[in-house]
Write an enzyme that holds these catalytic residues in place. Sequence first.
Site, PDB file in Angstrom:
ATOM      1  N   ASP A  48      30.274  -9.413 -21.140  1.00 56.76           N
ATOM      2  CA  ASP A  48      31.784  -9.042 -21.259  1.00 56.76           C
ATOM      3  C   ASP A  48      31.878  -8.116 -19.524  1.00 56.76           C
ATOM      4  O   ASP A  48      31.745  -7.274 -19.770  1.00 56.76           O
ATOM      5  CB  ASP A  48      32.460  -9.136 -22.184  1.00 56.76           C
ATOM      6  CG  ASP A  48      33.016  -9.369 -23.353  1.00 56.76           C
ATOM      7  OD1 ASP A  48      32.708 -10.410 -22.911  1.00 56.76           O
ATOM      8  OD2 ASP A  48      33.328  -8.892 -24.422  1.00 56.76           O
TER       9      ASP A  48
ATOM     10  N   GLU B  53      33.572 -18.006 -26.665  1.00 57.40           N
ATOM     11  CA  GLU B  53      32.221 -17.249 -28.263  1.00 57.40           C
ATOM     12  C   GLU B  53      30.920 -18.616 -27.910  1.00 57.40           C
ATOM     13  O   GLU B  53      29.582 -18.086 -28.630  1.00 57.40           O
ATOM     14  CB  GLU B  53      33.323 -17.211 -29.009  1.00 57.40           C
ATOM     15  CG  GLU B  53      34.494 -17.223 -28.818  1.00 57.40           C
ATOM     16  CD  GLU B  53      34.913 -16.287 -28.877  1.00 57.40           C
ATOM     17  OE1 GLU B  53      33.493 -15.362 -28.302  1.00 57.40           O
ATOM     18  OE2 GLU B  53      36.008 -15.749 -28.795  1.00 57.40           O
TER      19      GLU B  53
END
Length: 503
Positions: A331, A192
Amino acid sequence: MTARSEEGTFCLVLHSHLPWLPRHGAWPVGEEWLYQAWAHSYMPVMDLLRRFAEEGKQDVLTLGVTPVLAAQLDDPYALRGFHDWLGHWQLRAQHAADLWRGSDPLLRRLAADEYTTASATVAEFESRWRHGFSPILRGLADSGVLELLGGPLTHPFQPLLDRRVRSFALREGLADAALRTGTRPSGVWAPECGYTPGMERDYAAAGVERFLVDGPALRGDTARARTVADSGVVCFGRDLDVTYRVWSPKSGYPGHADYRDFHTWEHAVGIKPSRVTGKNVPPHDKAPYDPDRAARRLRHDVDDFVTTVLARLRALRHRDGGRALVVAAYDTELYGHWWHEGPRWLEGVLRALPEAGVRVTSLRGAAEAGHVGGPVELPASSWGSGKDWRVWDGAQVADMVDANARLQRDLLATVDRHRDEYRDAARDQLLREALLALASDWAFMVTKDSAAGYARERAHAHIARFDELAELVGSGEAASAADRAARFHARDYPFGRLDARAL
């Protein structure tokens, strides 16, 4: 691709992560999500890198693979299951051809294309992937076509960890990467992008030389990497103006009307037959997917991204008077899984940028080229909503945060009581349960209301097993503790070599 240029330097960073999914379909969509990402993202992106390596290209991009994902893609059960899934994909495509016989020509073409792609993927898997992901990664890393990033073992939100637990998870995660690929990463993509002041000292102690933060942590000044405090460890910041051109919380290329729609399914065959058509168009009114329209849009979006990068680099060079750096990070699952055309867009951009005079390289290559400025004091930050910790430490998950803090205290107390004893399988399993309970995914899913019930169930289950084992270990019931640990571990937990005494 790595030659110096007048325009500046571009780094693409991809982060590959899915939570640890217990066997036999405990995830809300079973193992389907893992297999979709494997077939549509990981295999095409690795194939692209393999072809680039064969062309002699070096340092094309930086790739992070979390230990939990690497473990799943190496797991014999997952390999067998994925092979079966690929075969079912072929059968579903054949069924679609029957179902759509006499239908719209675009649907008939889609069925044929699905079967061709599924068959090619089966052949690719059987020839290159049958022994797992790690041999693929090792070959690519050895070729020099990419830089591999590591990270902590089970993808925890590191700022909320006790420092001992945080350091242990990082050491073990880097060791796991070295075991699987033969190379201990010198850079990390922190889960994160979570950061708290002082973490750079943990990185330095673990041999980490660079890590990624989100752009606001550097107040948007991402034109160069910066050393953090007095550590010598370098942080790179995502350039959000460029990154968000592709994918942002509100918009991006994949949402264009011509691209294949991710959310609309023909459930009879498990195939996505539609194009986006429009953001407010209901699924039953969406137009059939047209690959020719998508290809035309793809060329436009490749050109648009190259133009965006060039404009950004030129503006930074004009402002600063020297060669500038742009870092875009995503991602990996965006490329193919979420965005069907993503792998082709990725290849187009990585070929077009050097032709436009931009040096394309990895974070390592950018640091070696001198794109590093003076020290900076980073604030507490993440890449989540608000760029702070609210996703993982907000009111919606306050009970989970408290439970995790208590769990860590109990874990350290148990380990410390037995530090000088022999290695014990029950304490090792205690550690596995704790680390999986601390995964950042559970709080994220609750805050974002994405399978929130499942996330709470998973977190609670790991804590309950931890508590059961801790009570048995603490009361000296060694035989019962060993039995329960064996039962829990038989559920296919990763990282069998963990030794709790190392904590």
